[in-house]
Every structure is written in structure tokens, then in C-alpha cells.
Design a protein around this motif. Structure first.
Motif, PDB file in Angstrom:
ATOM      1  N   ASP A  15       0.862  -1.175   0.000  1.00 15.85           N
ATOM      2  CA  ASP A  15       0.000   0.000   0.000  1.00 15.85           C
ATOM      3  C   ASP A  15       0.902   1.229   0.000  1.00 15.85           C
ATOM      4  O   ASP A  15       1.578   1.505   1.003  1.00 15.85           O
ATOM      5  N   PRO A  16       0.960   1.997  -1.087  1.00 20.83           N
ATOM      6  CA  PRO A  16       1.899   3.129  -1.150  1.00 20.83           C
ATOM      7  C   PRO A  16       1.533   4.270  -0.226  1.00 20.83           C
ATOM      8  O   PRO A  16       2.351   5.172  -0.003  1.00 20.83           O
ATOM      9  N   LEU A  17       0.326   4.249   0.334  1.00 21.44           N
ATOM     10  CA  LEU A  17      -0.090   5.286   1.271  1.00 21.44           C
ATOM     11  C   LEU A  17       0.335   4.973   2.703  1.00 21.44           C
ATOM     12  O   LEU A  17       0.224   5.825   3.580  1.00 21.44           O
ATOM     13  N   SER A  18       0.813   3.743   2.925  1.00 22.28           N
ATOM     14  CA  SER A  18       1.211   3.319   4.255  1.00 22.28           C
ATOM     15  C   SER A  18       2.735   3.286   4.360  1.00 22.28           C
ATOM     16  O   SER A  18       3.394   2.404   3.807  1.00 22.28           O
ATOM     17  N   VAL A  19       3.304   4.222   5.097  1.00 20.88           N
ATOM     18  CA  VAL A  19       4.751   4.233   5.301  1.00 20.88           C
ATOM     19  C   VAL A  19       5.194   2.966   6.017  1.00 20.88           C
ATOM     20  O   VAL A  19       6.233   2.377   5.686  1.00 20.88           O
ATOM     21  N   ASP A  20       4.392   2.503   6.958  1.00 16.64           N
ATOM     22  CA  ASP A  20       4.745   1.282   7.687  1.00 16.64           C
ATOM     23  C   ASP A  20       4.791   0.073   6.766  1.00 16.64           C
ATOM     24  O   ASP A  20       5.691  -0.771   6.868  1.00 16.64           O
ATOM     25  N   ASP A  21       3.825  -0.019   5.860  1.00 17.78           N
ATOM     26  CA  ASP A  21       3.766  -1.137   4.919  1.00 17.78           C
ATOM     27  C   ASP A  21       5.004  -1.145   4.021  1.00 17.78           C
ATOM     28  O   ASP A  21       5.654  -2.173   3.816  1.00 17.78           O
ATOM     29  N   VAL A  22       5.358   0.030   3.507  1.00 13.31           N
ATOM     30  CA  VAL A  22       6.522   0.139   2.628  1.00 13.31           C
ATOM     31  C   VAL A  22       7.804  -0.144   3.403  1.00 13.31           C
ATOM     32  O   VAL A  22       8.692  -0.871   2.944  1.00 13.31           O
ATOM     33  N   ALA A  23       7.912   0.401   4.601  1.00 10.22           N
ATOM     34  CA  ALA A  23       9.122   0.219   5.410  1.00 10.22           C
ATOM     35  C   ALA A  23       9.337  -1.246   5.766  1.00 10.22           C
ATOM     36  O   ALA A  23      10.472  -1.750   5.718  1.00 10.22           O
ATOM     37  N   THR A  24       8.267  -1.951   6.130  1.00 13.91           N
ATOM     38  CA  THR A  24       8.383  -3.374   6.477  1.00 13.91           C
ATOM     39  C   THR A  24       8.875  -4.185   5.286  1.00 13.91           C
ATOM     40  O   THR A  24       9.763  -5.042   5.425  1.00 13.91           O
ATOM     41  N   ALA A  25       8.318  -3.900   4.111  1.00 10.32           N
ATOM     42  CA  ALA A  25       8.740  -4.622   2.905  1.00 10.32           C
ATOM     43  C   ALA A  25      10.194  -4.305   2.562  1.00 10.32           C
ATOM     44  O   ALA A  25      10.957  -5.198   2.156  1.00 10.32           O
ATOM     45  N   MET A  26      10.593  -3.057   2.702  1.00  7.72           N
ATOM     46  CA  MET A  26      11.979  -2.682   2.421  1.00  7.72           C
ATOM     47  C   MET A  26      12.940  -3.405   3.373  1.00  7.72           C
ATOM     48  O   MET A  26      14.004  -3.894   2.958  1.00  7.72           O
ATOM     49  N   LYS A  27      12.566  -3.469   4.633  1.00  7.31           N
ATOM     50  CA  LYS A  27      13.412  -4.156   5.620  1.00  7.31           C
ATOM     51  C   LYS A  27      13.590  -5.625   5.249  1.00  7.31           C
ATOM     52  O   LYS A  27      14.707  -6.161   5.284  1.00  7.31           O
ATOM     53  N   GLU A  28      12.503  -6.291   4.853  1.00  6.99           N
ATOM     54  CA  GLU A  28      12.570  -7.706   4.495  1.00  6.99           C
ATOM     55  C   GLU A  28      13.406  -7.921   3.243  1.00  6.99           C
ATOM     56  O   GLU A  28      14.240  -8.830   3.182  1.00  6.99           O
ATOM     57  N   LEU A  29      13.195  -7.081   2.241  1.00  2.72           N
ATOM     58  CA  LEU A  29      13.951  -7.234   1.000  1.00  2.72           C
ATOM     59  C   LEU A  29      15.426  -6.920   1.187  1.00  2.72           C
ATOM     60  O   LEU A  29      16.288  -7.501   0.513  1.00  2.72           O
ATOM     61  N   GLY A  30      15.727  -6.020   2.100  1.00  5.27           N
ATOM     62  CA  GLY A  30      17.117  -5.660   2.330  1.00  5.27           C
ATOM     63  C   GLY A  30      17.903  -6.725   3.068  1.00  5.27           C
ATOM     64  O   GLY A  30      19.136  -6.758   2.978  1.00  5.27           O
ATOM     65  N   ARG A  31      17.197  -7.619   3.772  1.00  4.04           N
ATOM     66  CA  ARG A  31      17.898  -8.573   4.639  1.00  4.04           C
ATOM     67  C   ARG A  31      17.661 -10.038   4.283  1.00  4.04           C
ATOM     68  O   ARG A  31      18.439 -10.901   4.724  1.00  4.04           O
ATOM     69  N   ASP A  32      16.609 -10.330   3.541  1.00  7.60           N
ATOM     70  CA  ASP A  32      16.259 -11.731   3.263  1.00  7.60           C
ATOM     71  C   ASP A  32      16.779 -12.130   1.877  1.00  7.60           C
ATOM     72  O   ASP A  32      16.121 -11.895   0.862  1.00  7.60           O
ATOM     73  N   HIS A  33      17.944 -12.745   1.834  1.00  3.07           N
ATOM     74  CA  HIS A  33      18.564 -13.122   0.568  1.00  3.07           C
ATOM     75  C   HIS A  33      17.751 -14.199  -0.161  1.00  3.07           C
ATOM     76  O   HIS A  33      17.685 -14.205  -1.392  1.00  3.07           O
ATOM     77  N   VAL A  34      17.165 -15.101   0.593  1.00  5.67           N
ATOM     78  CA  VAL A  34      16.375 -16.183  -0.018  1.00  5.67           C
ATOM     79  C   VAL A  34      15.146 -15.604  -0.716  1.00  5.67           C
ATOM     80  O   VAL A  34      14.814 -16.001  -1.845  1.00  5.67           O
ATOM     81  N   TRP A  35      14.469 -14.670  -0.065  1.00  4.17           N
ATOM     82  CA  TRP A  35      13.286 -14.041  -0.648  1.00  4.17           C
ATOM     83  C   TRP A  35      13.651 -13.259  -1.910  1.00  4.17           C
ATOM     84  O   TRP A  35      12.946 -13.318  -2.919  1.00  4.17           O
ATOM     85  N   ARG A  36      14.778 -12.555  -1.865  1.00  3.97           N
ATOM     86  CA  ARG A  36      15.213 -11.827  -3.053  1.00  3.97           C
ATOM     87  C   ARG A  36      15.481 -12.783  -4.210  1.00  3.97           C
ATOM     88  O   ARG A  36      15.127 -12.495  -5.354  1.00  3.97           O
ATOM     89  N   ALA A  37      16.118 -13.911  -3.934  1.00  3.19           N
ATOM     90  CA  ALA A  37      16.422 -14.875  -4.990  1.00  3.19           C
ATOM     91  C   ALA A  37      15.145 -15.421  -5.625  1.00  3.19           C
ATOM     92  O   ALA A  37      15.072 -15.611  -6.850  1.00  3.19           O
ATOM     93  N   LYS A  38      14.115 -15.664  -4.814  1.00  4.30           N
ATOM     94  CA  LYS A  38      12.841 -16.150  -5.350  1.00  4.30           C
ATOM     95  C   LYS A  38      12.193 -15.103  -6.248  1.00  4.30           C
ATOM     96  O   LYS A  38      11.654 -15.419  -7.316  1.00  4.30           O
ATOM     97  N   LEU A  39      12.251 -13.852  -5.811  1.00  2.00           N
ATOM     98  CA  LEU A  39      11.664 -12.780  -6.616  1.00  2.00           C
ATOM     99  C   LEU A  39      12.418 -12.585  -7.927  1.00  2.00           C
ATOM    100  O   LEU A  39      11.810 -12.306  -8.972  1.00  2.00           O
TER     101      LEU A  39
END
Length: 361
Positions: free
Chosen positions: A302-326
Motif C-alpha cells: 500500500d503506497p499510502l502506508s509508510v509502515d507497509d513500505v518500510a516493512t517490505a523494504m526491511k525484508e527485501l534488504g535482509r532476506d537473501h532467499v526471498w530476493r532470490a525467489k523474486l
């Protein structure tokens, strides 16, 4: 002036009609813009039977009087059978002779939503009527087509979806620009609907700066964005590329940790595909055309939710396995957006309009 462009090899051996079809086009779109890139992709794949001639048009490429300038430029060809094609969104003013019809590409309706009251009124009072006089309108996504149909009242059989492709240079490239830090990439302009203030707030809240990761924006530094980053406590992590040539963009994408493209509105969202083709995970919005383009190969927020965007950024920045799947999903997804297929559809439509012009003589 005739356009002498190298024909794409995939299109060169596909004759579609016995006679040459004259296509008069407004080719003044500036280098580096999305419309220019789309225009070049189509021109390079035009079959040999399509003869594209660049119109000599006075004034700006998309100013209020441009429709009138296009009509004046087309008068010189009023005795010839042919098609006017605009890879941008501007139709000519007034009705054209039966033997000369228009095909115009509508990339989005941002001017009605984000450019102020004057733009909206102009679209409603002027452009809507001019679009209805076109033989065909091309929209770049189902979202844009549905919005355009609801707004314009144009018959649905004259409004077509032909999606954008992605330049093969992104998939071929393996080089980066060798920035001395890992970065989250935002490529694009800074209009209000690009949602950059919330993106900066979310980056500041994600904690990625503590890992040495920066938020990298294309273009020159912007004092208002720097001030906003200072208020969010992440000024030191905000970086700018400066002006880059088109050929540097695949390298810029390839070096990114992930793409952060959380616009409030897009008629398509080409950076989503450019990132996927570059082997880069994508974080994008769940609004307008972005879910349609991204499919299941991106993280939607949800681009209107800073929390939603921040949580996703945190996960993508740290989860190498998730990035590889994407990344794997992105490589598969981008195969559905092929310039050769889109060009074949566009020029087939233009040819159909040209054939109808000939029958009306």
C-alpha cells in the motif's frame, strides 16, 4: 523528412501488404523519456511496407495548441492515403480526410489526476472529443484501457491494449556502475504521484541505513528531498546519480539491491520490467496498473502506508532467499512483455486502419 531507421531483424521478413503504407508521425519526443523509448522500439521493428515520415510540426510536443499544429502539418498530406500515428498521447485537432486517419497511444491519464485543475478541464473539454475522432486508440495496459473507456465514452472496439516491452539491453547487461555502497533504486521523475516523500520516510524507518545501504535516486540532487530526508533522519543515506545517459541505465539497475517503485498511479510502470530483466527484485504499489504488470513476481504494498513500505523494504534488504525467489519470478514474468510481439500488434492495427482508409475512397 523520411525516417531511415534500421529495421529489427525479427520484423524485416514479415511482409503484410503489397503496397507501402505511409505513416505520418510526430517523432519529436525527447530522448530519455519513456515515450521516446517506446517510439524507438516500434520504429525499429516496423515492417518494410510501413514507410514512416516525420511530420514537421511547429511548437512544443505536448502544449495546448499542439493538436492544431498537428492538423496543420497533416494538411500537406491530405491528398494522400495514410495514417497519422502519435506514439505519445496528443491527437490532431478536427476531423481528417477519410483517407487519412489517426492512431494515438494513451499511456495514462495522469494529466487529469495530478497536473492541476487546468489540465483536467483541458482534457475533458478538448482531448476527449479529439480522441473520439481517432480511428483507434492504443492503451498500454488493461487498467489504462478501462479508465480511458469510462472517461472518454469511446466505442470499445476502437480502444486496444498493446503492452510495452522491455529493451533487451537490460537482460544482456552484466555490468554495474560500481557504486561503493549497496543501494535501493528509484529511477524516474519526481512528480507528486511518484510518492517520493513517503518512500524516503519508509526508507528511514526501515533501518537499512544502519547496514550501509543507501536510497539512490536518478537525476541531480533536490533540496526539498534532501530536507525531507533530514527530517526523517536519513539524509546521509540519500544519494543521487546525476544525469545518466540511456546506455548507463541497465548498469544502474543491475547494481541495485532492489527496486523501490511505490507510485500512487501508473498507466504501466516500465521500471518494474526493467528491474526484473536486470535480475533485481521489485517492490511496487498495489494500485492502478502496477499489479497488472508485476503479476506474482514483485512485493506489492500500500503506497499510502509508510509502515507497509518500510516493512517490505526491511525484508527485501535482509532476506537473501526471498530476493532470490523474486529474481527468478521476475525473469519468468518479463517474458510476457516482448517488444517484437507488441510491435507486430501495433503495425497490424495501423495497417488495418490504413486499409480501411483505402476502402473509403
Amino acid at each position: 523528412m523520411h525516417v531511415a531507421e534500421a529495421r529489427h531483424p525479427a520484423m524485416a521478413a514479415q511482409p503484410r501488404r503489397r503496397e507501402t503504407l505511409a505513416v505520418y508521425a510526430d517523432l519529436r519526443w525527447p530522448i530519455g523519456t519513456g515515450i521516446y523509448n517506446v517510439m524507438e522500439a516500434y520504429i525499429s521493428r516496423a515492417p518494410s511496407e510501413i514507410e514512416i515520415e516525420s511530420l514537421s510540426v511547429a511548437g512544443g510536443v505536448a502544449r495546448p495548441l499542439t493538436p492544431l499544429a498537428l492538423r496543420r502539418a497533416l494538411r500537406a498530406h491530405s491528398s494522400h492515403e495514410g495514417v497519422f500515428w502519435n506514439p505519445g498521447f496528443v491527437p490532431p485537432a478536427g476531423s481528417l480526410p477519410e483517407r487519412l486517419q489517426s492512431v494515438v497511444t494513451v499511456h495514462d491519464l495522469t494529466h487529469r489526476h495530478f497536473y492541476g485543475r487546468t489540465h483536467r478541464i483541458y482534457y475533458d473539454l478538448v482531448f476527449r472529443a479529439l480522441y473520439r475522432q481517432c480511428a483507434a486508440v492504443v492503451c498500454v495496459s488493461e487498467f489504462t484501457r478501462n479508465e480511458f473507456l469510462e472517461w472518454s465514452g469511446m466505442p470499445s472496439d476502437r480502444v486496444h491494449v498493446i503492452v510495452n516491452g522491455v529493451d533487451a539491453a537490460y537482460a544482456r547487461n552484466r555490468e554495474t556502475l560500481d557504486y561503493p555502497f549497496p543501494y535501493v533504486l528509484y529511477p524516474g521523475n519526481r512528480r507528486s504521484y511518484k510518492n517520493l516523500n513517503r518512500l524516503i520516510e519508509a526508507f528511514g524507518a526501515s533501518g537499512l541505513e544502519r547496514s550501509g545501504i543507501r536510497l539512490l535516486l536518478t537525476g541531480n540532487p533536490d533540496s526539498s528531498l534532501v530536507d525531507h530526508a533530514r527530517r526523517c533522519g536519513c539524509e546521509a543515506a540519500l544519494a543521487f546519480t546525476g544525469v545518466l545517459p540511456n546506455e548507463a541505465m541497465p548498469k544502474l539497475y543491475r547494481g541495485a539491491l532492489f527496486l523501490a517503485f511505490v507510485s500512487l498511479y501508473e498507466g504501466f510502470g516500465l521500471p518494474i520490467l526493467e528491474a526484473m530483466a536486470s535480475g533485481v527484485p521489485v517492490l511496487t504499489s498495489n494500485l492502478s496498473a502496477m499489479p497488472e504488470v508485476a503479476g506474482q513476481a514483485a512485493v506489492l504494498v500500500d503506497p499510502l502506508s509508510v509502515d507497509d513500505v518500510a516493512t517490505a523494504m526491511k525484508e527485501l534488504g535482509r532476506d537473501h532467499v526471498w530476493r532470490a525467489k523474486l529474481i527468478a519470478r521476475g525473469y519468468e514474468r518479463v517474458r510476457h512483455f516482448d517488444w517484437d510481439e507488441s510491435a507486430a500488434k501495433l503495425w497490424s492495427l495501423v495497417d488495418d486502419v490504413g486499409s480501411a482508409c483505402g476502402k473509403s475512397r
